[in-house]
Every structure is written in structure tokens, then in C-alpha cells.
Design a protein around this motif. Sequence first.
Motif: not given
Length: 261
Positions: A2, A9, A134
Motif C-alpha cells: 500500500a 490513488d 489498486d
Amino acid sequence: MADRFEGFDAQSVRGEWNMAADAYAAAQASGRDYYRLDFFGPAQIALCGEVRGLKILDVGCGTGYFAREMARRGAFVTGVDLSPGMLAHALELEATAQFGIRYLTGDAARLKEYFDGDCFDMVTSCLALQDMPDIPAALRSIHDVLVPGGRLVASITHPCSDTPFRKWAKDGSGTKRWLCIDRYFERGPVKYLWKDWLYEFTTSAYHATLADWFGWLLDAGFALRSIHEPTPAAAAVKAHPDLEDASRVPYFLMFDLERTQ
Ligand SMILES: C[S@@+](CC[C@H](N)C(=O)[O-])C[C@H]1O[C@@H](n2cnc3c(N)ncnc32)[C@H](O)[C@@H]1O
């Protein structure tokens, strides 16, 4: 991992693609992207096989290129993308040509929030997964909206040649001699400057190794049907000699995966 996504993001990715959208759409509309039109596009379309009648979700659909290719072949297509700016161009084309594609603004990592359970026969994704903030979450989310036996047919930039350092060494006449790559194991967000006479913009992607990718795919629950490293057809290279470099080094990686249960 992370911490490696810091500063990369959903919000930053959406912002970058919103800024890039008009230039990206203009470049596609120019018809000059022969890497796409004569090389990796047809390769991924062929990998999908017969799609007539299938319910397909195109993830990271951008301005809708691959969604339209699937709709043209008789699939019922939904496209999802994080960037309203990119989708605006897809919607504009849909309004004029009416492919019957439904477009939705959303995050690939949150598909279950938009769709009711496992509902797609196939998910496609054309050169978008590596741009996602992600990737493991996006792969799990894609797996969850497929019917059992459903396939994910995706292309990414090849992690072995699209490394954080990458440069063609050229001779005095500008001919490409060899591709210099380095920092393969340096995982993390990488900035890309897209520059042409038509456009200039910057986007980000996450560099991961080949082993990272296959670890994520298997962890998401997929079974691997096949992987592909497409090369351009001789006729395409003859028509566009620039494509010759893609028959020497692997630019794209495509995988055909299945949700088994
Ligand atoms: C290189 S473009 C590819 C667009 C299109 N598939 C094509 O072939 O032209 C990458 C796209 O991925 C989208 N994207 C990045 N992260 C995303 C996410 N988490 N969920 C959905 N779309 C995302 C971007 O907004 C952008 O439109």
C-alpha cells in the motif's frame, strides 16, 4: 504494497485521465494509432473469440474503443471507467453511432457496488489494468462480477519491457538498435509523458513484475487459460515499418483467465 501507492490513488488517476481525455480522444479519432488499430487491438479481439450474445463488461473502457469492438461483434456491452472526461468521449460517439453500449463512471476496484452479484459472461480490459491505483483489488472485483466459467481477457503493457527505465538505443541514422531496460524490480507508480504532434499529457501507471501480476491473478481466484505476447503481422509491418520494433521485443502481455467457481 500500500505504501508504494502513495500519491497514486483513484482521485489522482481520475484527475490525470480527465486532463488527458481530449488529447487521447483526438489521437484515437485521427486513426494514426496503428499500434492499436493494426496490432494489439486485433490481437486482443481475436483472443476474445466469438462474443455474439455475451454480456461483456469492459473495464477501464476510456473513450470506448474496445467496448465498441465488442458491440460490433454482437455482444451486449457495459463500459466502466474512473474518468468522466474519458467517458464523455465514449458517450459522444455512442450518441451518434448507437452501439447500444451502457457507460458508467466507476472504480474497477468497486464493481460489486454497481452490479448485482456475478453477472457478466466476460470482462475485457484493454491496456488499463496497469494504470489502476489498486490492481489486486481491481482483479478481485472483476472476478466477483463474472459468472462461474466467465472469462477475463485483458491486455497490459508488458512488465518486462515497460520498466521504469526504458529507452531505445539508436544509431546515427535514427534506426533502433536495441531496447535498454533497467530497474525492473523497482515496483511503484511511474509517470508517462505522452507526446506527439497532436498531444502532450502525463499519466501514471504502476510498475510491477511479471511474478507480481501472476500472483495477483491467482490470488483473485482466476485460473489461467493462456497468455499471449502478440507480435505484428508481416503485412502490418510492411504498411507501418515503425511496427518492426514490436516484432523484436514484447510490448504487450495478454491473458485469458477463467472464473472457475
Ligand atoms: C490507457 S487508458 C485505456 C482506455 C481504453 N481501454 C483504450 O484502450 O483506449 C486507461 C484507462 O483506465 C482508466 N482507469 C484507471 N484506473 C481505473 C480504475 N480504478 N477503474 C476504472 N478505470 C480506471 C483511466 O481512466 C483510463 O481511461
